[in-house]
Scaffold this motif. Structure first.
Motif: not given
Length: 411
Positions: A172, A228, A323, A343, A346, A348-349, A411
């Protein structure tokens, strides 16, 4: 019990003495009979003119911490009573009920009593009202009175400080796919960088090229959406253990720590459990949002849901650029399908999956079939693009959170 025994003995002795003609013995029996009766008359006619002031510091503590209680009792008037016994009304979640006695024949006095309570379980509790039991000097009769005042206390989940995730490289963090904190520049911000072999010539920024004398290209970035969604697996059948050492308490503490960390980092936070969304920080300042999240998770309880469909719908209803962080118990392959729906879209999960069998005794652990299905589901999460970290009972929340660094999460 002493009063009942003296009462029965006095009646029997008086009747027996009169039956055999022993008057002196009958007087003894009458005296024994009168003792509990006089004690009962004394305690029933005593007016308990008393005041009770209770101070609990702190009135809110985290799970496992102690609260100091200072209770001041004052009696201003009334008939003298030999013994006053006090018992505080305390729920079992806060420990044993404090009991103490005051021995005095004075009608007026003032006493201060100190004791501690321990927050053994999350929730809101009421301390008090205090019970007062008056006894006569011979302990043959009693009368119970109760104050009306009570104090509200709260036991919140443990919140651990977490470090920012993102110093490690990973999928990512490759190139231009990395979201940047450009919220002040608007949607589709245009940035300029040097030309690299393979760049599309249609992205050449001619004005900058002419100004700098070398080929420059446009790099289009999406504005960073500091939001988030936190999904807490609150299904009762997917956790193990009891009390403060259960997997559910670990999960609640992790969710509280993540929410607090993300709010302090400038994110908007939405929190959902197996029943749906339970908290959103929209349109409130950070301290208010932190308080809201902490109180919400203090009241969180396990439910009887069998799946994560409601939680997935609550998360999927939010903006696709958010997120997603999921704190999960034992999962199945059907849960992976619901989580993948949540997800979708998205960038980022992240999934923090608990090894729930480490939170309980061997005889209460999952069956081999359940363990195999859980392992397959965890592998499927990783294969579907989730950043997955597993945690055991002996893992601290900050240590488990920091392991996302190895997965490449940013994150």
């Amino acid at each position: 019990m002493r009063g009942r025994v003296l009462l029965v003995c006095g009646v029997v002795l008086t009747i027996a003495a009169l039956w055999i003609g022993e008057r002196d013995l009958a007087w003894v029996g009458l005296i024994i009979l009168l003792l509990p009766l006089l004690g009962l008359l004394l305690v029933s006619s005593t007016r308990m003119r008393m005041s009770c002031e209770r101070t609990v510091r702190p009135s809110r503590c985290t799970l496992g911490e102690q609260m100091d209680v200072v209770t001041t009792l004052e009696r201003s008037a009334g008939l003298p009573v030999g013994i006053l016994r006090f018992e505080e009304s305390v729920p079992r979640a806060l420990g044993e009920r404090p009991r103490f006695a005051i021995h005095t024949l004075s009608g007026s006095w003032r006493r201060t009593v100190r004791y501690t309570l321990t927050g053994n379980a999350r929730g809101r509790y009421e301390v008090g009202p205090m019970l007062v039991r008056a006894c006569d000097p011979f302990g043959t009769a009693r009368a119970d009175h109760r104050f009306t005042s009570a104090s509200q206390v709260m036991v919140t989940p443990k919140v651990f400080p977490l470090e920012a995730v993102g110093s490690a490289s990973g999928p990512t963090r490759s190139g231009e796919a990395t979201p940047e904190q450009l919220g002040s520049q608007g949607q589709d911000d245009v940035l300029i960088r040097e030309y690299r072999q393979g760049d599309d010539l249609r992205r050449v920024h001619w004005r900058s090229t002419a100004h700098l004398g070398e080929i420059m290209v446009r790099r289009e970035e999406q504005s960073w959406d500091p939001a988030v969604s936190v999904l807490l697996d609150s299904r009762g059948g997917r956790h193990s253990g009891v009390g403060a050492d259960s997997s559910f308490e670990w999960a609640v503490s992790a969710a509280a720590s993540i929410c607090t960390h993300m709010l302090d980092s400038g994110y908007r936070v939405r929190l959902a459990d197996a029943g749906g969304q339970i908290m959103a920080s929209d349109d409130v300042d950070v301290p208010t949002a932190r308080e809201h999240a902490l109180v919400t998770l203090t009241d969180e309880r396990m439910g009887d849901q069998e799946d994560l469909l409601a939680a997935a719908r609550a998360c999927a209803a939010q903006q696709g650029g958010e997120t997603l962080v999921a704190v999960l118990g034992r999962i199945t392959e059907s849960d992976v399908i619901a989580l993948d729906d949540a997800r979708r879209g998205r960038p980022l999960s992240m999934a923090l999956v608990l090894d729930t069998d480490t939170f309980t005794a061997r005889r209460f652990r999952s069956t081999p079939e359940q363990v195999d299905e859980h392992d397959r589901a965890v592998d499927q999460l990783s294969a579907h693009g989730w950043q997955v970290v597993t945690a055991r009972m002996d893992d601290a929340v900050p240590a488990a959170w920091s392991r996302f660094e190895r997965t490449g999460a940013v994150l």
